[in-house]
Design an enzyme around this catalytic site. Structure first.
Site, mmCIF file in Angstrom:
data_model
loop_
_atom_site.group_PDB
_atom_site.id
_atom_site.type_symbol
_atom_site.label_atom_id
_atom_site.label_comp_id
_atom_site.label_asym_id
_atom_site.label_seq_id
_atom_site.Cartn_x
_atom_site.Cartn_y
_atom_site.Cartn_z
ATOM 1 N N LYS A 87 2.081 -3.499 6.654
ATOM 2 C CA LYS A 87 2.470 -3.574 5.238
ATOM 3 C C LYS A 87 3.960 -3.247 5.087
ATOM 4 O O LYS A 87 4.677 -3.876 4.318
ATOM 5 C CB LYS A 87 1.623 -2.607 4.395
ATOM 6 N N SER A 92 0.828 -1.200 0.000
ATOM 7 C CA SER A 92 0.000 0.000 0.000
ATOM 8 C C SER A 92 0.867 1.256 0.000
ATOM 9 O O SER A 92 1.952 1.279 0.586
ATOM 10 C CB SER A 92 -0.859 -0.025 1.263
ATOM 11 N N TYR A 138 -2.065 -1.126 10.854
ATOM 12 C CA TYR A 138 -2.347 -1.725 9.534
ATOM 13 C C TYR A 138 -1.245 -1.328 8.547
ATOM 14 O O TYR A 138 -0.627 -2.164 7.898
ATOM 15 C CB TYR A 138 -3.720 -1.272 8.998
#
Ligand code: UDP
Length: 342
Positions: free
Chosen positions: A156, A127, A152
């Site tokens: 990544k 992302s 979150y």
């Protein structure tokens, strides 16, 4: 003989569109998914679109023995495309350990098993959040990463580092990490799309759910950013374009065309749209008046994020083609269809 590809999280939003694109490009797909944020009937929709039903095995990647068992009895995968992960930013702030356990333990278990069974090609679903608040725009892969503000996002970033370390240690292993900007839209068939559980966090599903009457109004988080109309700018990309990029990246891995065995590529359009522009386009495309209100900023949001998309174009021979109008139209068709079914 068709090449066999394992897709984790293949019942999810981006996963399901990628599975369609893989099948249309003649790959044999096996999906593993724990169905924690997706439905098994997506498999039937994929069959309706492509005429081919992908193999499906329910599996939680936190259970390493289960992955091991699957790979023991299902041989011959040439690559893994790894989507399976939790993705709700706010929830990850509330419950960081759940996110690290799921997203990182899941990845490590998958890699350990892949090594054991000699599956040496990986595409990772990353992302643009790993860039944090970027120092310069457009954001190229050369931009420094920063610690993302949510667990979150950080999962990544750490996942990419784990994959990079493995690529350094094992020259047989090859990976491409694809950094998505803001995926929206749905398949042109109207048969698959995004299905957030509960109240959506992201702009597009919030807009369509408001227009359909499921939410009272959209809150626009701040109009005092240093942008043309004060609302934040993002690089929205059609999920079908994103799916096609995965197939191109897979071919690059399988053809051994990589320059190094760990590559990173942005997937965006290179164009930025503000929140108010998205709302205006939605109203024009759908002829729906959207109820919205400007409220205070959401913590962690940055003013501008849009990609320098040249690297993917050069290396993958891929370019996002679908317009914002098409993205919004397909999201709206999908929303209307879903609500009729529920
Ligand atoms: N946004 C908004 N209201 C919402 C959801 C999002 O104003 O209910 C804005 C958000 O502030 C950001 C943009 O829409 O500027 C895109 O947010 P989203 O959560 O979809 O993606 P992000 O870029 O944060 O990953």
């Amino acid at each position: 003989m068709k090449k066999k590809i394992l897709v984790t999280g293949g019942c999810g939003y981006i996963g399901s569109h990628t599975v369609v694109s893989l099948i249309e490009n003649n790959f044999e797909v096996t999906i593993i998914d724990d169905l924690s944020n997706s439905q098994e009937d997506v498999i039937d929709s994929i069959k309706e679109i492509t005429g081919i039903k992908p193999n499906f095995l329910k599996c939680d990647l936190k259970n390493k023995d289960h992955i091991d068992n699957i790979l023991k009895y299902h041989k011959g995968f040439e690559a893994i495309i790894h989507f399976a992960a939790h993705k709700a930013v706010g929830e990850s702030v509330q419950n960081p350990l759940m996110y690290y356990q799921n997203n990182l333990t899941g990845l490590i278990n998958l890699l350990v098993c892949a090594q054991k069974y000699n599956i040496n090609n990986l595409i990772f679903s990353s992302s643009a959040t790993v860039y944090g608040n970027p120092e310069s725009l457009p954001i190229s892969e050369k931009n420094k990463t920063q610690r993302p503000s949510s667990p979150y996002g950080n999962s990544k970033k750490v996942a990419e580092e784990i994959i990079e370390d493995l690529a350094t240690a094992s020259k047989d292993f090859s990976a491409i990490s694809l950094r998505y900007f803001n995926p929206i839209g749905a398949h042109k068939s109207g048969l698959i799309g995004e299905l957030p559980t509960g109240i959506p966090n992201n702009l597009m599903p919030y807009i369509t759910q408001t227009a359909i009457g499921l939410r009272e109004k959209l809150m626009v988080f701040g109009n005092d950013y240093p942008t043309k109309d004060g609302t934040p700018i993002r690089d929205y990309i059609h999920v079908e374009d994103l799916a096609d990029a995965h197939v191109k990246a897979l071919s690059r891995l399988l053809n051994k065309s990589q320059e190094t065995n760990f590559e990173i590529m942005n997937l965006g359009t290179g164009n930025g749209f503000s929140v108010l522009e998205v709302i205006k386009t939605f109203e024009e495309v759908t002829q729906q008046k959207l109820n919205y209100e400007i409220t205070q900023r959401r913590s962690g949001d940055v003013p501008k994020l849009y990609a320098d998309a040249k690297l993917a174009e050069e290396k993958l021979n891929w370019k996002a083609e679908r317009t914002l109008n098409e993205m919004i139209k397909s999201s709206w068709i999908w929303e209307q269809k879903v609500r009729k079914q529920l």
